[in-house]
Scaffold this motif. Structure first.
Motif, PDB file in Angstrom:
ATOM      1  N   ARG A 121       0.820  -1.212   0.000  1.00  0.00           N
ATOM      2  CA  ARG A 121       0.000   0.000   0.000  1.00  0.00           C
ATOM      3  C   ARG A 121       0.851   1.257   0.000  1.00  0.00           C
ATOM      4  O   ARG A 121       0.406   2.303  -0.434  1.00  0.00           O
ATOM      5  N   GLY A 122       2.074   1.152   0.529  1.00  0.00           N
ATOM      6  CA  GLY A 122       2.896   2.348   0.663  1.00  0.00           C
ATOM      7  C   GLY A 122       3.738   2.648  -0.552  1.00  0.00           C
ATOM      8  O   GLY A 122       4.443   3.643  -0.599  1.00  0.00           O
ATOM      9  N   MET A 123       3.685   1.771  -1.554  1.00  0.00           N
ATOM     10  CA  MET A 123       4.559   1.943  -2.709  1.00  0.00           C
ATOM     11  C   MET A 123       3.761   2.519  -3.876  1.00  0.00           C
ATOM     12  O   MET A 123       2.611   2.164  -4.046  1.00  0.00           O
ATOM     13  N   PRO A 124       4.367   3.408  -4.662  1.00  0.00           N
ATOM     14  CA  PRO A 124       3.654   3.901  -5.848  1.00  0.00           C
ATOM     15  C   PRO A 124       3.392   2.757  -6.836  1.00  0.00           C
ATOM     16  O   PRO A 124       4.242   1.881  -7.004  1.00  0.00           O
TER      17      PRO A 124
ATOM     18  N   LYS B 154       2.682   9.100  -3.279  1.00  0.00           N
ATOM     19  CA  LYS B 154       2.891   8.070  -4.286  1.00  0.00           C
ATOM     20  C   LYS B 154       2.694   8.629  -5.686  1.00  0.00           C
ATOM     21  O   LYS B 154       3.369   8.233  -6.627  1.00  0.00           O
ATOM     22  N   SER B 157       5.420  10.188  -8.051  1.00  0.00           N
ATOM     23  CA  SER B 157       6.267   9.363  -8.905  1.00  0.00           C
ATOM     24  C   SER B 157       5.886   9.516 -10.372  1.00  0.00           C
ATOM     25  O   SER B 157       6.730   9.356 -11.252  1.00  0.00           O
ATOM     26  N   LEU B 194       8.523   4.384   1.310  1.00  0.00           N
ATOM     27  CA  LEU B 194       7.876   3.839   2.501  1.00  0.00           C
ATOM     28  C   LEU B 194       8.192   4.672   3.743  1.00  0.00           C
ATOM     29  O   LEU B 194       7.351   4.761   4.641  1.00  0.00           O
ATOM     30  N   THR B 197       5.392   7.197   3.529  1.00  0.00           N
ATOM     31  CA  THR B 197       3.991   6.776   3.561  1.00  0.00           C
ATOM     32  C   THR B 197       3.635   5.972   4.804  1.00  0.00           C
ATOM     33  O   THR B 197       2.563   6.165   5.374  1.00  0.00           O
TER      34      THR B 197
END
Lengths: 287, 215
Positions: A121-124, B154, B157, B194, B197
């Motif tokens: 969930r935290g990654m693009p 996110k 990016s 991370l 986020t």
């Protein structure tokens, strides 16, 4: 006609004031649009000294009389929809698995699943696509599908978990009491209800997924944007760039607005009675 | 592993650019989103309709298209700005309706009796919102708002694909140089995302729990 509780039904003075503000803002918007349209329509001189026609000149739009253009657009729509559909199905499956992992009894399953979920969930999504593309060296299509499926699967897993948690405890207890195994209770009692309750949110997530297929453009998949804007403007010439972009924008808006509308319709039908909130007065937000 | 160490200065440079995109676009989106949310609950019908149309249109446009428009179509229309500024504008516009929706749903989350009580003791629209509804709504707004900012982190990016050299673009550069250590580089890059986020997500869920107890 539900009036908002935040203000009275307008009296004559307030109505006049509101009318004046309405007219002024309408005029401002019209002026802005007119300015935009005139700027776009004006012919411009490029740095090289040659004059380009305005953006509404027929010579910039005549390819849309050609059936081949529309066929290309249709191919693009199909490519986008195909990626979205495959990714959506996989995301549902992954989501169900994640939601079971997250709510498992054994900490050996629960904790690693949670860590994995946080990671995904935290990654693009874009980084994930690049990851799949380079590490597993799949084509751009499968890179897009896999990344979208995993990312949205993680989100759907959380949505389903919230749905299961929101059920009354008695549902699971009743299932266990009549002798179902815990797994059967989950599958036959809790899960269908959670799914039903969360359906509007899941459909909303599908709209996000469909929007995100446009990211596959960046890893090189030939979806709507690439097929129409890049390929067609290479083929027919750069002067169609703006018109093609505009058409792609329109196509995306139509598809997404239709899906959002379906989500709202389903939300109303399944009757997860959303209480009218404070801000839902007025005329346009009846959903 | 040494490819990561070698590229670390580049990655940190990209990370700083990502953070500044996040800061600028986050602030801009918050301002515009607040205005749009205010318009959506205002007594004036035309403003409500305008805000709704804006929200629906922007929310249903893919981010790639927004940034594509900013990077290719705006310069074509004689807008002369750096790609960084263009990307920041695109991200601001794209994020603002999500901020507006988060604020609106927070206002909706306050029990309607609160507003009715405020109105029945004779408070006007501004007073009701300012002294009764918003102070309660803010608590409920913060977690979804943080989630919007996580999504924005996110989303930065995507700017990397449109000529802004931030974390994602840097990672592509480094991978081009060192194709043999793709996995390590990508893991390092995702670690950078991370660290922004995951803590934000933890803060959001902590606040959410607090608020749930209060109610």
């Amino acid at each position: 006609m539900s009036q908002s509780v935040l203000y009275d039904a307008p009296g004559p003075r307030a109505r006049r004031r509101s009318q004046i503000i309405s007219i002024v803002s309408a005029l401002l918007i019209a002026a802005g649009l007119a300015w935009l349209i005139f700027t776009l329509a004006a012919p411009r001189v490029t740095a090289g000294g040659s004059t380009q026609t305005g953006l509404f000149d027929p010579s910039r739009w005549d390819i849309f009389l050609d059936l081949a253009t529309w066929r290309a657009i249709w191919r693009g729509v199909l490519a986008t929809l195909q990626m979205a559909a495959v990714a959506a199905v996989l995301a549902m499956i992954i989501g169900v698995l994640f939601s079971f992992g997250r709510t498992a009894r054994s900490a050996w399953v629960r904790v690693p699943t949670s860590v994995l979920l946080e990671f995904f969930r935290g990654m693009p999504v874009l980084l994930m696509m690049l990851f799949v593309l380079l590490v597993f060296s799949t084509g751009s299509y499968w890179a897009g599908v896999t990344a979208l499926a995993v990312y949205n699967g993680a989100l759907i897993g959380e949505i389903l978990r919230a749905g299961i948690r929101s059920l009354p405890r008695g549902q699971a207890e009743a299932g266990l009491a009549i002798g179902l195994t815990p797994v059967a209770t989950r599958f036959r009692i809790e899960f269908p209800q959670a799914f039903r309750q969360m359906l509007p949110i899941i459909i909303a997530q599908m709209v996000v997924l469909l929007k995100d297929t446009a990211l596959a453009y960046i890893v090189g998949y030939s979806e709507l944007l690439r097929i129409v804007v890049n390929n067609l403007s290479n083929f027919y010439g750069n002067r169609y760039f703006f018109s093609l972009f505009f058409v792609v924008l329109l196509v995306y808006l139509v598809i997404n607005l239709a899906l959002s509308w379906i989500a709202r319709f389903v939300a109303r039908r399944t009757g997860s009675r959303s209480v009218t909130g404070i801000a839902d007065g007025g005329d346009e937000s009846k959903s | 592993m040494d490819a990561v160490l070698e590229g670390l200065p580049l990655l940190i440079d990209g990370f700083l650019r990502t953070l500044s995109l996040l800061g600028i676009a986050g602030l801009g989106a918050f301002v515009i989103g607040s205005i749009v949310a205010a318009m959506r609950i205002s007594p004036i019908a035309s403003l409500r309709i305008l805000a709704t149309v804006y929200t629906e249109l922007v929310r249903n446009t893919p981010l790639t298209l927004v940034l594509f428009g900013c990077a290719f179509v705006l310069p074509y229309l004689d807008v002369r700005l750096s790609f960084f500024t263009l990307a920041a504008i695109g991200l601001t516009v794209y994020t603002s309706p999500f901020v507006a929706e988060a604020i609106r749903s927070g206002v909706n989350g306050v029990p309607i009796g609160q507003a009715e009580a405020a109105r029945s003791i004779g408070l006007g629209f501004g007073q009701t919102l300012g002294t009764v509804v918003l102070p309660q709504a803010i608590r409920m707004v913060i977690p979804p708002l943080i989630n919007v900012f996580i999504a924005l982190t996110k989303n930065t990016s995507v700017a990397g694909a449109f000529f802004v050299v931030e974390l994602f673009a840097r990672s592509r550069q480094i991978i081009n140089d060192r194709g043999d250590e793709v996995l390590a580089i990508l893991l390092a890059v995702s670690a950078f995302y991370l660290i922004v986020t995951v803590p934000l997500g933890l803060i959001a869920s902590a606040i959410e729990k607090r608020v749930a107890v209060l109610r």
